[in-house]
Scaffold this motif. Structure first.
Motif, PDB file in Angstrom:
ATOM      1  N   PRO A  57       4.465  78.740  29.552  1.00  0.00           N
ATOM      2  CA  PRO A  57       5.504  79.016  28.556  1.00  0.00           C
ATOM      3  C   PRO A  57       5.798  77.769  27.719  1.00  0.00           C
ATOM      4  O   PRO A  57       5.407  76.660  28.089  1.00  0.00           O
ATOM      5  N   PRO A  58       6.494  77.931  26.595  1.00  0.00           N
ATOM      6  CA  PRO A  58       6.907  76.756  25.819  1.00  0.00           C
ATOM      7  C   PRO A  58       7.860  75.889  26.636  1.00  0.00           C
ATOM      8  O   PRO A  58       8.418  76.341  27.637  1.00  0.00           O
ATOM      9  N   LEU A  59       8.047  74.660  26.214  1.00  0.00           N
ATOM     10  CA  LEU A  59       8.885  73.728  26.964  1.00  0.00           C
ATOM     11  C   LEU A  59      10.338  74.198  27.028  1.00  0.00           C
ATOM     12  O   LEU A  59      10.962  74.150  28.078  1.00  0.00           O
ATOM     13  N   GLU A  60      10.878  74.661  25.889  1.00  0.00           N
ATOM     14  CA  GLU A  60      12.269  75.115  25.842  1.00  0.00           C
ATOM     15  C   GLU A  60      12.318  76.596  25.495  1.00  0.00           C
ATOM     16  O   GLU A  60      11.587  77.056  24.626  1.00  0.00           O
ATOM     17  N   VAL A  61      13.211  77.314  26.176  1.00  0.00           N
ATOM     18  CA  VAL A  61      13.365  78.748  25.957  1.00  0.00           C
ATOM     19  C   VAL A  61      14.841  79.109  26.069  1.00  0.00           C
ATOM     20  O   VAL A  61      15.534  78.603  26.954  1.00  0.00           O
TER      21      VAL A  61
END
Length: 96
Positions: free
Chosen positions: A15-19
């Motif tokens: 997943p992306p670093l920030e969600v």
């Protein structure tokens, strides 16, 4: 789906670093979040469906799958149609 299957999914689809999980819950480092969930689930005494970390992991997984599907649909919608080479045009040609 169990937490091991979700873990394998995120190993192949990081997943992306920030969600933003919800409007009031932002994950600033998804790898730390995932590691915490896996550790908590592994050390939980009792049925896994009673573990809060399992529900957080499940919600995160569902959000990531939904986001990936939306991105795929948007990519398809943005792709312009191209004419197929060697196909006759539907417009009649005029002689010069």
């Amino acid at each position: 789906m169990n937490h091991e299957e979700i873990k394998r999914y995120f190993e192949t689809n990081p997943p992306p670093l920030e969600v933003e999980l919800t409007p009031w819950a932002k994950i600033t480092n998804t790898q730390v979040f995932l590691k915490s969930c896996y550790t908590t689930i592994r050390n939980f005494n009792g049925p896994v469906d009673r573990c809060p970390a399992w529900w957080h992991l499940r919600d995160f997984y569902i959000l990531m799958k939904k986001t990936a599907q939306q991105a795929a649909v948007e990519k398809i919608e943005e792709t312009p149609f191209e004419e197929i080479p060697n196909q006759a045009s539907s417009e009649p040609e005029t002689a010069a």
